[in-house]
Design a protein around this motif. Sequence first.
Motif, PDB file in Angstrom:
ATOM      1  N   MET A   1      -4.502  39.311 -40.800  1.00  0.00           N
ATOM      2  CA  MET A   1      -3.820  39.007 -40.054  1.00  0.00           C
ATOM      3  C   MET A   1      -4.046  37.761 -38.544  1.00  0.00           C
ATOM      4  SD  MET A   1      -0.992  40.940 -38.282  1.00  0.00           S
ATOM      5  CE  MET A   1      -0.369  41.028 -36.482  1.00  0.00           C
ATOM      6  N   ALA A   2      -2.577  37.300 -38.140  1.00  0.00           N
ATOM      7  CA  ALA A   2      -3.335  35.773 -37.211  1.00  0.00           C
ATOM      8  C   ALA A   2      -3.292  36.023 -36.191  1.00  0.00           C
ATOM      9  CB  ALA A   2      -1.900  34.850 -37.301  1.00  0.00           C
ATOM     10  N   SER A   3      -4.473  35.901 -35.574  1.00  0.00           N
ATOM     11  CA  SER A   3      -5.747  35.185 -34.336  1.00  0.00           C
ATOM     12  C   SER A   3      -4.422  35.025 -32.691  1.00  0.00           C
ATOM     13  CB  SER A   3      -6.665  34.420 -33.745  1.00  0.00           C
ATOM     14  OG  SER A   3      -6.152  33.345 -34.174  1.00  0.00           O
ATOM     15  N   THR A   4      -4.720  35.433 -32.151  1.00  0.00           N
ATOM     16  CA  THR A   4      -3.313  34.858 -30.433  1.00  0.00           C
ATOM     17  C   THR A   4      -3.651  33.354 -30.598  1.00  0.00           C
ATOM     18  OG1 THR A   4      -4.202  36.537 -29.723  1.00  0.00           O
ATOM     19  CG2 THR A   4      -2.997  35.166 -28.054  1.00  0.00           C
ATOM     20  N   SER A   5      -5.030  32.619 -31.136  1.00  0.00           N
ATOM     21  CA  SER A   5      -4.763  31.266 -30.939  1.00  0.00           C
ATOM     22  C   SER A   5      -4.072  30.651 -32.234  1.00  0.00           C
ATOM     23  CB  SER A   5      -5.962  30.697 -31.144  1.00  0.00           C
ATOM     24  OG  SER A   5      -7.002  32.204 -30.173  1.00  0.00           O
ATOM     25  N   GLU A   6      -4.428  31.589 -33.615  1.00  0.00           N
ATOM     26  CA  GLU A   6      -3.568  30.813 -34.186  1.00  0.00           C
ATOM     27  C   GLU A   6      -1.672  31.158 -34.623  1.00  0.00           C
ATOM     28  OE1 GLU A   6      -5.059  31.471 -38.630  1.00  0.00           O
ATOM     29  OE2 GLU A   6      -5.562  33.150 -37.059  1.00  0.00           O
ATOM     30  N   LEU A   7      -1.592  31.918 -33.524  1.00  0.00           N
ATOM     31  CA  LEU A   7       0.186  32.686 -33.310  1.00  0.00           C
ATOM     32  C   LEU A   7       0.679  31.555 -32.192  1.00  0.00           C
ATOM     33  CD1 LEU A   7      -0.056  36.446 -33.521  1.00  0.00           C
ATOM     34  CD2 LEU A   7       0.949  34.418 -34.876  1.00  0.00           C
ATOM     35  N   VAL A  39      -6.725  29.418 -25.934  1.00  0.00           N
ATOM     36  CA  VAL A  39      -7.011  29.467 -26.875  1.00  0.00           C
ATOM     37  C   VAL A  39      -8.466  28.651 -26.988  1.00  0.00           C
ATOM     38  CG1 VAL A  39      -4.369  29.272 -28.198  1.00  0.00           C
ATOM     39  CG2 VAL A  39      -5.406  27.292 -27.690  1.00  0.00           C
ATOM     40  N   GLU A  40      -8.188  28.499 -28.774  1.00  0.00           N
ATOM     41  CA  GLU A  40     -10.025  27.573 -29.196  1.00  0.00           C
ATOM     42  C   GLU A  40      -9.739  26.349 -29.021  1.00  0.00           C
ATOM     43  OE1 GLU A  40      -9.186  30.683 -30.720  1.00  0.00           O
ATOM     44  OE2 GLU A  40     -11.072  32.383 -30.161  1.00  0.00           O
ATOM     45  N   TRP A  43      -7.859  24.570 -32.638  1.00  0.00           N
ATOM     46  CA  TRP A  43      -6.845  25.142 -33.225  1.00  0.00           C
ATOM     47  C   TRP A  43      -5.756  24.186 -33.099  1.00  0.00           C
ATOM     48  CZ3 TRP A  43      -6.831  29.045 -36.754  1.00  0.00           C
ATOM     49  CH2 TRP A  43      -7.397  29.440 -36.717  1.00  0.00           C
TER      50      TRP A  43
END
Length: 112
Positions: A1-7, A39-40, A43
């Motif tokens: 599952m993708a992280s919030t940052s990726e999404l 986000v980090e 990304w």
Amino acid sequence: MASTSELACIYSALILHDDEVTVTEDKLNALIRTAGVTVEPFWPNLFAKALANIDINSLICNVGGGGGGGSAPVAAASGASTAAPAAEEKKEEKKQEESEESDDDMGFGLFD
């Protein structure tokens, strides 16, 4: 599952692409900040570099296109008759017709 940052980066890239704007790190960061998402910092840079030379339309259109087909059925034993494959073909045709008919029973079509 993708992280919030990726999404957040994915959705930002899709928004930029939809508006026909080049996907850059600065533009991704601007959209992410506007959305109020944290986000980090690596990304947006990662996504901008990954999408720099990629046609995003082809990514979207070829999402489920990968993978090989099913394996071919194993050949029948040497003494088998040729009537068996004909019977299998008839069964497949019936299954195909039933699946087409079941779509009609719903009362709507895919493109209505």
